[in-house]
Enzyme design. Structure first.
Site, PDB file in Angstrom:
ATOM      1  CG  ASP A  95      24.746 137.618  59.596  1.00 46.73           C
ATOM      2  OD1 ASP A  95      25.704 137.356  60.346  1.00 46.73           O
ATOM      3  OD2 ASP A  95      24.062 138.641  59.718  1.00 46.73           O
TER       4      ASP A  95
ATOM      5  CG  LEU B  58      19.178 134.070  57.751  1.00 50.03           C
ATOM      6  CD1 LEU B  58      18.489 133.780  56.442  1.00 50.03           C
ATOM      7  CD2 LEU B  58      19.033 135.531  58.129  1.00 50.03           C
TER       8      LEU B  58
ATOM      9  CB  SER C  17      28.804 153.744  61.644  1.00 52.85           C
ATOM     10  OG  SER C  17      28.411 154.135  62.942  1.00 52.85           O
TER      11      SER C  17
ATOM     12  CG  HIS D  11      29.662 155.103  66.223  1.00 52.86           C
ATOM     13  ND1 HIS D  11      29.554 155.878  67.355  1.00 52.86           N
ATOM     14  CD2 HIS D  11      28.518 154.359  66.159  1.00 52.86           C
ATOM     15  CE1 HIS D  11      28.410 155.603  67.965  1.00 52.86           C
ATOM     16  NE2 HIS D  11      27.765 154.685  67.261  1.00 52.86           N
TER      17      HIS D  11
ATOM     18  CE1 TYR E 293      30.604 148.956  63.946  1.00 55.45           C
ATOM     19  CE2 TYR E 293      30.027 151.146  64.731  1.00 55.45           C
ATOM     20  CZ  TYR E 293      29.729 150.029  63.992  1.00 55.45           C
ATOM     21  OH  TYR E 293      28.549 149.986  63.287  1.00 55.45           O
TER      22      TYR E 293
ATOM     23  NE  ARG F 185      25.271 158.918  70.125  1.00 52.71           N
ATOM     24  CZ  ARG F 185      25.065 157.733  69.582  1.00 52.71           C
ATOM     25  NH1 ARG F 185      24.269 156.846  70.168  1.00 52.71           N
ATOM     26  NH2 ARG F 185      25.663 157.402  68.475  1.00 52.71           N
TER      27      ARG F 185
HETATM   28  C1  15L Z   1      26.133 152.043  65.061  1.00 57.16           C
HETATM   29  O1  15L Z   1      26.949 152.257  64.181  1.00 57.16           O
HETATM   30  C2  15L Z   1      25.786 150.672  65.449  1.00 57.16           C
HETATM   31  O2  15L Z   1      25.921 149.755  64.406  1.00 57.16           O
HETATM   32  C3  15L Z   1      24.399 150.649  65.988  1.00 57.16           C
HETATM   33  O3  15L Z   1      24.200 149.407  66.478  1.00 57.16           O
HETATM   34  C4  15L Z   1      24.162 151.694  67.051  1.00 57.16           C
HETATM   35  O4  15L Z   1      24.982 151.449  68.146  1.00 57.16           O
HETATM   36  C5  15L Z   1      24.398 153.044  66.443  1.00 57.16           C
HETATM   37  O5  15L Z   1      25.653 153.086  65.806  1.00 57.16           O
HETATM   38  C6  15L Z   1      24.278 154.198  67.423  1.00 57.16           C
HETATM   39  O6  15L Z   1      25.142 155.064  67.421  1.00 57.16           O
HETATM   40  O7  15L Z   1      23.299 154.261  68.141  1.00 57.16           O
END
Ligand code: 15L
Length: 252
Positions: free
Chosen positions: A31, A35, A82, A84, A107, A145
């Site tokens: 990372d 840590l 994700s 997203h 993102y 959600r």
């Molecule tokens: C994601 O992709 C994020 O990484 C996570 O932290 C949340 O924000 C999640 O989506 C979400 O949609 O709740």
């Protein structure tokens, strides 16, 4: 025992995976953050943010990791994409792993980039790619959600284990969510590969909904929620009556 490198190991998903997968694989952790800076109750979420940060970590960083893996003969990558990446689908739609990407944020765009890069490396170099469109990993669903996109730590660990161990992966997209009654996803591809989620956000629904506060009316239409309206710099094209709320979200 297989050796598995977890990047972003201090992050929220990384921390759960470290705990859930310990003993099953030889874990190597990496990372940008040290840590020991992370105490028990802290969480780090990747969220919409300044382009420079996303470009560095999620585009250039992702490319560097994939390329390092290729040059060093790593066979398989389990990539945390994700919800997203497809957050601009409306909530009344059920989507599967074949839908066209509809990112809801920069993102989200960076996650589509990772999926595309994985596809290229699978086709061009024969690497094996398991793309997990993660919902939200947390011990319980945080809001209405998340009742549709929640993943319990043990379910996400089960899915990641399939991604590591399944003998026949070329390029797969699955949704990293529990077996939620209110799911927006047809996760049949994960089921086909053996995923049997043990949890359902519905068991927490009553408590979650009791705490729910009214949200942004535009965000409420889309699966990606607040990411669809979150702006660092206000969007001049946004409808006038829409209040753009980014409050309550921790900046990195
Ligand atoms: C994601 O992709 C994020 O990484 C996570 O932290 C949340 O924000 C999640 O989506 C979400 O949609 O709740």
């Amino acid at each position: 025992m297989k050796t598995v490198l977890i990047t972003g190991a201090t992050g929220d998903v990384g921390s759960h995976l470290r705990r859930e997968l310990a003993g099953k694989y030889k874990l190597r952790l990496s990372d940008l953050r040290p840590l020991k800076n992370k105490s028990k109750n802290e969480t780090f979420y990747s969220v919409e943010g300044p382009w420079e940060g996303i470009l560095r970590a999620n585009i250039i960083g992702c490319y560097n990791v994939f390329e390092a893996a290729r040059r060093n003969g790593v066979k398989r990558i389990v990539f945390p994409t994700s919800n997203h990446a497809v957050g601009f689908y409306r909530r009344e739609r059920t989507i599967d792993h074949r839908v066209y990407p509809k990112p809801d944020s920069r993102y989200g765009v960076s996650k589509v980039f990772g999926e595309a890069l994985g596809s290229l490396y699978a086709d061009k170099y024969g690497m094996e790619m398991f793309m997990v469109r993660i919902g939200n990993v947390h011990p319980f669903p945080l809001d209405k959600r998340r009742l549709s996109i929640w993943a319990s730590p043990r379910d996400i660990a089960q899915l990641v284990s399939i991604g590591i161990d399944h003998p026949d992966i070329k390029f797969e997209i699955v949704y990293g969510v529990s077996g939620n009654k209110r799911s927006w996803y047809d996760n049949s591809n994960a089921a086909r590969l053996g995923y049997r989620p043990q949890d359902d956000a519905e068991t927490h629904a009553e408590e979650t909904l009791r705490k729910e506060k009214p949200g942004d009316p535009i965000a409420e239409l889309y699966q990606g929620g607040i990411f669809t309206v979150a702006e660092e710099v206000p969007n001049p094209a946004a409808p006038k009556k829409t209040s753009v709320k980014t409050k309550g979200r921790k900046k990195k």
